[in-house]
Design a protein around this motif. Structure first.
Motif, short mmCIF file in Angstrom:
data_model
loop_
_atom_site.label_atom_id
_atom_site.label_comp_id
_atom_site.label_asym_id
_atom_site.label_seq_id
_atom_site.Cartn_x
_atom_site.Cartn_y
_atom_site.Cartn_z
N LEU A 203 94.66 2.15 105.40
CA LEU A 203 94.15 1.13 104.47
C LEU A 203 93.30 0.10 105.20
N THR A 204 92.09 -0.13 104.71
CA THR A 204 91.22 -1.10 105.38
C THR A 204 91.43 -2.48 104.80
N LYS A 205 90.92 -3.48 105.53
CA LYS A 205 91.09 -4.86 105.09
C LYS A 205 90.49 -5.08 103.71
N SER A 206 89.28 -4.54 103.52
CA SER A 206 88.64 -4.80 102.23
C SER A 206 89.39 -4.08 101.11
N GLU A 207 89.94 -2.91 101.41
CA GLU A 207 90.71 -2.22 100.38
C GLU A 207 91.96 -3.02 100.03
N ASN B 265 76.19 -23.84 87.72
CA ASN B 265 77.65 -23.81 87.84
C ASN B 265 78.15 -22.41 88.15
N MET B 266 77.52 -21.43 87.53
CA MET B 266 77.92 -20.05 87.79
C MET B 266 77.63 -19.70 89.24
N ALA B 267 76.48 -20.15 89.71
CA ALA B 267 76.11 -19.87 91.10
C ALA B 267 77.13 -20.51 92.03
N ALA B 268 77.56 -21.73 91.69
CA ALA B 268 78.54 -22.41 92.54
C ALA B 268 79.84 -21.62 92.58
N LEU B 269 80.25 -21.10 91.41
CA LEU B 269 81.48 -20.32 91.38
C LEU B 269 81.34 -19.06 92.22
N ALA B 270 80.20 -18.41 92.09
CA ALA B 270 79.99 -17.19 92.87
C ALA B 270 80.08 -17.52 94.36
N ALA B 271 79.48 -18.65 94.74
CA ALA B 271 79.49 -19.02 96.15
C ALA B 271 80.92 -19.29 96.62
N MET B 272 81.69 -19.97 95.77
CA MET B 272 83.06 -20.29 96.17
C MET B 272 83.91 -19.03 96.27
N ALA B 273 83.72 -18.13 95.32
CA ALA B 273 84.48 -16.88 95.37
C ALA B 273 84.18 -16.16 96.67
N THR B 274 82.88 -16.12 97.01
CA THR B 274 82.49 -15.46 98.26
C THR B 274 83.14 -16.15 99.44
N LEU B 275 83.13 -17.49 99.43
CA LEU B 275 83.70 -18.24 100.54
C LEU B 275 85.19 -17.93 100.71
N PHE B 276 85.94 -18.03 99.62
CA PHE B 276 87.39 -17.82 99.72
C PHE B 276 87.70 -16.39 100.16
N LEU B 277 86.98 -15.45 99.58
CA LEU B 277 87.28 -14.05 99.92
C LEU B 277 86.86 -13.73 101.34
N THR B 278 85.79 -14.37 101.79
CA THR B 278 85.37 -14.15 103.19
C THR B 278 86.42 -14.69 104.14
N ILE B 279 86.92 -15.89 103.83
CA ILE B 279 87.96 -16.45 104.70
C ILE B 279 89.18 -15.54 104.68
N THR B 280 89.54 -15.07 103.48
CA THR B 280 90.69 -14.16 103.39
C THR B 280 90.45 -12.92 104.25
N PHE B 281 89.24 -12.39 104.15
CA PHE B 281 88.92 -11.18 104.90
C PHE B 281 89.02 -11.45 106.41
N ARG B 282 88.46 -12.58 106.81
CA ARG B 282 88.49 -12.92 108.24
C ARG B 282 89.90 -13.13 108.74
N ALA B 283 90.73 -13.72 107.88
CA ALA B 283 92.08 -14.07 108.33
C ALA B 283 93.04 -12.89 108.23
N THR B 284 92.62 -11.85 107.55
CA THR B 284 93.49 -10.68 107.44
C THR B 284 93.48 -9.96 108.78
N ARG B 285 94.68 -9.74 109.29
CA ARG B 285 94.80 -9.11 110.60
C ARG B 285 95.38 -7.73 110.45
N ARG B 286 94.89 -6.83 111.20
CA ARG B 286 95.54 -5.53 111.24
C ARG B 286 96.44 -5.42 112.46
N ARG B 287 96.79 -6.54 113.01
CA ARG B 287 97.72 -6.59 114.13
C ARG B 287 98.89 -7.48 113.74
N LEU B 288 99.98 -7.34 114.43
CA LEU B 288 101.16 -8.12 114.06
C LEU B 288 101.15 -9.52 114.62
N ALA B 289 100.55 -9.70 115.77
CA ALA B 289 100.62 -11.05 116.35
C ALA B 289 99.24 -11.60 116.61
#
Lengths: 614, 381, 380
Positions: free
Chosen positions: B225-229, B357-381
């Motif tokens: 399973l990949t991070k994006s999946e 406003n829609m553009a701002a929402l799209a930007a925020m969604a991208t920001l939050f999901l990017t941070i989530t993606f970056r912070a997702t680790r495939r390692r335990l520590a």
């Protein structure tokens, strides 16, 4: 295409708040295709860390992991210590998920699932929620999920922890059956009989490999130091566990273990039998040791003791009781528990201590037709037993037989549907707080707050039972020394290895010197050396009047119980002393309790249809 | 070189489908997610739709009349004529003051004994109005109501007695989009945004932390399973649930609260989707960063509830806030959706408002999901 | 340990003491939970005190002046000079003005018709048109009030300069307790209570659910701790922590936001203490009812959110329909808000404060009793 794994000079350390701890300090070895490689060692030796590094879940600080086969990237499967089954999904749904995640071709699925179901005999339970399966079946399902796509290398981290003996055998034969396909298996375990069955064993100690090779070769190191004495069947010579303790305290003895009707003894020098003439018990003096072939367990214990001694002389890091004269255990327990000399406030154990010879008629723990139903499922069915003062009573049975439910009813955590459960004459569900202060309880699951230090948890555990500040400080120091926990006192207990946690849980349970101890699988996941220490303590406490009710999956430990009940499907199917149970339910010259146990369960299944999951 | 990670490559639709199916099964098995997504918004919408009202009506006020001038009673009559005020005549100032102090009345109108004399004399006759300033908003509204009554009274006097004084300018008020200045009309659309912000964060804030705490993450990490999946698999089921909750809320707003709708439903659907991704993304980010349900819970609630109520413009107008705070509201996703919803409900498809406003929402969604993606680790520590 | 000469009470207190210590350590030792509990309320106090304002400032205004006379310019100047309005646009046509409102560029359009000065000079009442964006109803309402007062001022000024006839009566408005009607004076005391309530509820609602999930709750139940001791031991840490935070926020309110403290500090502390006890009891009841942290989080949220909205914190309870007003009597926050605001701003008489205290105490005692009953039920 067979492939193995070679790892060279793996190091890995972890930073805690205060310092950096080396979990692996240059570990090298090989997992060969078509073989089961056993990984054994005490708790905290680095077994899990090594497996995680091999599985690619942790990055090593240094070192190499290479494939030895033609494949550069062999397909690896890893089953963590606690395999994360989704308990709210069914057996089939869990398997389908892993099939999806591993990209198993839908065309091959039906066949693979039926293979695995045959393998695990989980077929009839396909629509059960995984959370409702017993511990053993969960592990089998975990293994099935791990094996969904046949791997080249299989890494198993203590797959048999918390699994009953029957399921444990099944699990082992499942993995053995994989051998034909050339899979390389790494099996980490605390069960030394399992290690003995491996094709190759790696002994890990303190992040280093201290020995490796064929189990028989490792056992060979103690070939001329293993002895046995046949214990007399009559009780006049003394109780078996007293004889065992007397043997263990002999000056040249490294280890003494009850094995059925025998006492196995390991000595510290080749060809020198244990000096029974110096034994404190006359019953032991009369017995004659004879040489016996070594077992892996003997070699393991000798190796551990040697390492402990080396360590101690080098840095004096682990001033453990075990590493000293084993006889000191008993003395230390006496000292630490103040048993016998100081009168106890709650009256029960003190009287027991003062009148050790007096058999008191009234049982301390008693159940009458105790039953508990959850919906239309009967977890415990009309279970009656009684435990007298100073007795060690074992509650045995496969996973899900109703042991924990019985325990919880006794402790007042679960209200019985019918029947009675009395502890020291009280029903703990309704008893006042001071009745509860007489018991010590150790839950199956580690029940202390992970980000508090050991000392902080102990302070609470003692204080809440009424120990005043000064007495508490004194007592914590005492118990910490006694349980060899001093080195860990100021560490967060959540970060400790499982065995240390269990030791701490027992320490917390006895802090307030309870008259009655309830221990639910106290040695599950604990290394063999610690288990021996554990039982030495329990024996000493029982001798001084503490009544102990214990469950275990280690049937060799059950030999130490005075009496036991085997329950299955909530019902008692056998009861009596270990010898009574063995002679009634097992054949052979020197049957083990495990044989009797497996026979009992099989017989019961044959007469009652298929073994069900719960 | 270390052992290669088992992570698969790229993006596998079947793997994702399998993971989504598992997540969905868990949702179905534990009804709490469905309750959170569908029942909770309804409950909150009802409670707040009725409960949150800025329309101060029937404000009790004390009137002290120390003069015998007939104009005083004229004024009292005009106070009585507004639906917003409930004047009661009190004997003296002391009694009125104590009523005010005890919170029995919100304000006092005082017509002193010089009122009559000044009315007919040269100076301007004073009417004193005292309001309880504790609740500044009610106080201000009350002042406005008294002022309105007073202005009417003046016009009325002009009619009765033309030329008696300078002719006042008459303002003809028109309030667009919400002709009756019914606060429900402005609050309910905003409320949907606020509620869905909280629902979205509640839905996902625990889903990754839970996998860590229950030990299932370690098993997942052993699969390809990949991070994006992983992230998409966690988003899809809750997106469906969240949009379900959203639809129910919109239907309730239209039917039960009878808020008219002037925009396009397609625009609503698209902007709601962006918004949903933003709030679910926020929840996932919190869950990923904390890996601990206790902390995730607290961050999710403190991080969404009060900001959504206070900084979204749902009750308090962002334009009135200090510049620093106005800038800060930029990171509150609810703010954009409040504006979109208010516009769609009350004004229509005004792209110049909805687009940014829609553009701002799209930007925020991208920001939050990017941070989530970056912070997702495939390692335990 | 249980000798008769040692009073049982002392033992109970000792047990509670150990539990309290353990709870504090549990909350405090985890760096993340510490940060998450302490920092947000303080940051939020600053953010929200400025944000939660009904003050209407800088309303973007478009002036569509069709009458190019001195009088109309005078009138317009009265608007543009006011702090309330910001002169944003001068549309040249009505559709343009309409568009400005549609797009939210301006909140109000002032339209002065061509005949304004003519009417004014001829002694008639001239009409002007004011169009306000109603999407934000409160702003609209307050804007209207401002427009009224500006027009009134204009009329008066004209009367003065012309020295013409009788002057219209003056409306002199003053506000007690908060002369400048500073929203922050109103918001800060309320916000302090609200933010600490969130913290207290979350700590207590998650505490037992977490123990259940981790398996430590059973271990607690087999100890000699009685249910009420368990309850007290769980209440104290959450209440003390939240209380400390509440007082800190209060001090910040006084020092930083200049909120006057006119009443009795002791009454404030007492009110806060009773409030915390009732809130943590509610939290513990939630916790005893739930078995996982997720459930506790959701239930806690379902409790906090209505409490905040229906407390009078942002919108007055008097505005609510009667049935909702009845519900608010169950909300501890509503009472403490009255006490907080009363003590801070108007030196509330003790009797009035006591009237707010007892309902909170009743809520606290009732939920505590429910929580104890739920503990007694044990695990199953």
């Amino acid at each position: 295409m067979p492939a193995g794994l070679r790892f060279t000079s793996i190091t890995r350390s972890f930073k805690t708040e205060a310092r950096s701890v080396a979990a692996l300090a240059g570990v090298s070895g090989e997992i060969a295709p078509g073989k089961i490689t056993g990984l054994v060692g005490p708790d905290g030796a680095g077994k899990t860390t090594l497996i995680r590094v091999l599985a690619g879940l942790l990055d090593a600080d240094a070192g190499r992991v290479q494939s030895t086969g033609e494949l550069a990237h062999p397909r690896m499967a890893y089953m963590p210590q606690k395999f994360g089954l989704y308990e709210d999904l069914t057996v089939q749904e869990n398997m389908t998920l892993y099939a999806d995640l591993h990209g198993l071709d839908p065309a091959l699925r039906a066949q693979r699932f039926s293979e695995l179901n045959r393998f695990t005999s989980l077929g009839p339970f396909a629509n059960w929620l995984a959370g409702n399966l017993s511990g053993g079946m969960k592990q089998k399902l975990g293994l099935a999920c791990t094996l969904i796509v046949a791997p080249d290398i299989l890494l198993l981290d203590e797959p048999s922890v918390g699994v009953d003996p029957v399921s444990r055998r099944e699990l082992w034969s499942m993995v053995r059956a994989l051998q034909g396909s050339g899979i390389a298996v790494l099996w980490s375990t605390a069960y030394l009989d399992e290690a003995d069955g491996c094709d190759h064993v790696i002994l890990l100690y303190d992040g280093r490999v201290i020995d490796e090779g064929l189990p028989s070769v490792i056992s060979g190191h103690v070939a001329r130091r293993t002895w046995r004495v046949v214990l007399p069947t009559d009780q006049r010579a003394g109780r078996k566990r007293d004889l065992q303790r007397a043997a263990a305290t002999l000056p040249n003895v490294v280890d003494a273990q009850i094995k059925g009707r025998n006492l196995r003894i390991v000595t510290d020098r080749d060809d020198v039998p244990p000096d029974v003439t110096r034994a404190s018990m006359p019953g032991l003096r009369a017995l004659k040791p004879e040489p016996t072939p070594p077992q892996f367990e003997d070699a393991y214990l000798a190796a551990m003791r040697k390492q402990d001694l080396i360590n101690e002389s080098q840095i004096n890091r682990r001033p453990g009781i075990y590493s000293q004269d084993p006889g000191a255990i008993t003395q230390a327990v006496h000292l630490a528990l103040d048993l016998g000399d100081k009168p106890q406030d709650d009256g029960l154990s003190s009287r027991a201590a003062r009148h050790t010879n007096q058999t008191l008629a009234t049982p301390v723990i008693e159940t009458k037709d105790l039953s508990r139903r959850f919906g239309n499922f009967t977890a415990v069915d009309r279970f009656s037993f009684a435990v007298s003062r100073g007795e060690i009573f074992g509650l045995l049975g496969p996973n899900g037989a109703g042991k924990s439910t019985t325990f919880k009813m006794l402790c007042g955590l679960v209200v019985p549907s019918s029947g009675e459960a009395l502890v020291a004459g009280f029903d703990l569900a309704t008893a006042r707080a001071d009745a509860r202060s007489r018991i010590g309880y150790m839950a199956q699951k580690f029940a202390y707050i992970g980000h508090l230090t050991l000392a902080q948890n102990m302070e609470f555990a003692g204080g809440v039972y009424g120990l005043a500040r000064a007495a508490l400080t004194h007592r914590i120091a005492e118990v910490a020394a006694e349980f060899d926990l001093e080195a860990y006192l100021h560490q967060n207990c959540g970060e400790l290895p499982l065995g240390i946690k269990q030791r701490m849980a027992l320490a917390c349970a006895v802090l307030h010197k309870p008259a009655i101890l309830f221990l639910d699988e106290p040695t599950s996941g604990v290394d063999p050396v610690t288990r021996r220490e554990f039982w030495a303590r329990l024996n000493a406490m029982a001798d001084d009047g503490t009544t102990i009710l214990v469950t275990s999956h280690f049937l060799d430990e059950a030999e130490y119980c005075d009496r036991m009940a085997i329950i299955y499907h909530g019902r008692q199917i056998a009861a009596g002393s270990p010898d009574e149970i063995k002679s009634a339910h097992a054949d052979g010259d020197n049957p083990t309790l495990e044989q009797a146990f497996i026979r009992l369960i099989d017989d019961h299944d044959r007469t009652n249809g298929v073994r069900s999951a719960a | 070189m270390n052992a290669p990670s088992v992570e698969g490559r790229g993006f596998d639709r079947k793997r994702l489908a399998g993971f989504v199916r598992k997540e969905w099964l868990q949702v179905v098995r534990d009804p709490s997610s469905i309750i959170v997504a569908v029942i909770l918004p309804l409950f909150l919408l009802f409670l707040f739709g009725f409960g949150v009202s800025l329309d101060a009506k029937h404000l009790p006020m004390a009137v002290v009349i120390e003069t015998s001038a007939p104009e005083a009673h004229d004024f009292l009559a005009s106070l009585r004529a507004t639906p917003y005020l409930v004047p009661q005549v009190v004997e003296n100032r002391i009694a009125a003051a104590s009523l005010l102090r005890d919170g029995k009345v919100k304000g006092i109108a005082l017509l002193g004994d010089d009122f009559g004399a000044k009315m007919n004399g040269a100076g301007a006759a004073p009417i004193q109005v005292l309001v309880n300033g504790t609740d500044a908003n009610t106080a201000r509204l009350m002042q406005g109501y008294v002022q309105g009554a007073w202005a009417l009274w003046l016009v009325h006097r002009e009619h009765v007695n033309p030329g008696s004084q300078i002719s006042p300018v008459v303002a003809q008020f028109r309030v667009w989009f919400n002709e009756t200045i019914d606060s429900h009309k402005s609050i309910v659309p905003g409320l949907i945004a606020v509620i869905m912000t909280l629902i979205g964060a509640l839905l996902t804030a625990l889903v990754i932390a839970r996998e860590w705490e229950r030990g299932t993450m370690e098993a997942l990490l052993t699969t390809p399973l990949t991070k994006s999946e992983l992230i998409i698999g966690k988003l899809v089921p809750y997106f469906v649930l969240g949009m379900g909750g959203m639809s129910v809320s919109v239907v309730v707003a239209l039917t039960i609260f009878q808020i008219g709708y002037r925009g396009s439903f397609i625009v609503l659907f698209i902007s709601a989707s962006f918004f949903m991704l933003t709030v679910l993304g926020f929840g996932l980010m919190v869950s990923t960063l904390t890996r601990n349900q206790f902390t995730a819970s607290i961050v999710a609630i403190t991080g969404t509830m009060m900001p959504a109520i206070l900084l979204s413009g749902f009750i308090f107008d962002i334009r009135s806030m200090p510049l620093v705070i106005q800038v800060l509201t930029a990171i509150v996703p609810a703010r954009y959706f409040v504006e979109i919803l208010k516009t769609l409900f009350l004004a229509g498809n005004i792209w110049s408002v909805i687009g940014p406003n829609m553009a701002a929402l799209a930007a925020m969604a991208t920001l939050f999901l990017t941070i989530t993606f970056r912070a997702t680790r495939r390692r335990l520590a | 340990m249980n000798t008769p000469d040692q009073p049982r009470l002392r033992e109970a207190i000792a047990r509670i003491g150990f539990l309290v210590r353990r709870e504090f350590l549990t909350i405090w030792r985890d760096k993340r939970s510490r940060t998450v509990l302490i920092l947000p309320p303080i940051l939020q106090l600053f953010m929200f005190s400025y944000a939660a304002t009904f003050d209407v400032n800088n309303v973007p205004l478009a002036v569509f002046n069709e009458d190019s006379s001195v009088e109309s310019r005078d009138l317009v100047a009265n608007f543009t000079a006011s702090r309330t309005f910001t002169d944003t646009a001068r549309p040249t046509s009505w559709p343009e003005a309409q568009d400005l409102i549609d797009r939210g560029k301006v909140l109000m359009v002032l339209r002065v018709p061509t005949n304004f000065s003519r009417e004014l000079k001829s002694g008639h009442s001239p009409e002007i048109q004011v169009v306000v964006d109603g999407r934000q109803s409160n702003t609209a309402l307050i804007t209207l009030a401002y427009v009224n007062s500006i027009i009134e001022e204009f009329s008066r000024e004209r009367a003065q300069t012309l020295g013409q006839r009788a002057q219209p009566p003056v409306l002199v408005q003053r506000a007690w307790f908060n002369p400048n009607m500073t929203s922050q004076w109103f918001i800060v005391p309320g916000l302090g209570a609200t933010l600490t309530m969130i913290i207290a509820t979350l700590i207590s609602a998650l505490s037992i659910a977490r123990e259940k999930e981790l398996g430590t709750f059973e271990q607690l139940l087999v100890t000699p701790l009685r249910p009420y001791e368990l309850l007290i031991g769980k209440i104290i840490p959450a209440a003390v922590l939240a209380m400390g935070e509440g007082l800190l926020l209060g001090v910040l309110g006084i020092w930083f936001f200049g909120v006057p403290l006119r009443g009795d500090v002791a009454m404030l502390v007492l009110g806060l203490a009773v409030f915390m006890l009732s809130v943590t009891s509610c939290g513990l009841m939630i916790s005893a009812l739930t078995s996982t942290q997720q459930q506790a989080q959701i239930a806690g949220f379902c409790y906090i959110m209505p409490c905040v909205i229906l407390s009078g914190f942002t919108t007055p309870i008097e505005n609510m329909p009667a049935w909702i007003q009845a519900i608010t009597y169950l909300n501890p926050l509503r009472y403490v808000l009255v006490i907080n605001r009363g003590v801070f701003l108007q030196d509330m008489p003790a009797l009035v404060a006591l009237n707010q205290l007892w309902p909170m105490a009743v809520i606290g005692v009732f939920t505590a009793a429910c929580a104890i009953a739920l503990f007694r039920r044990r695990v199953l």
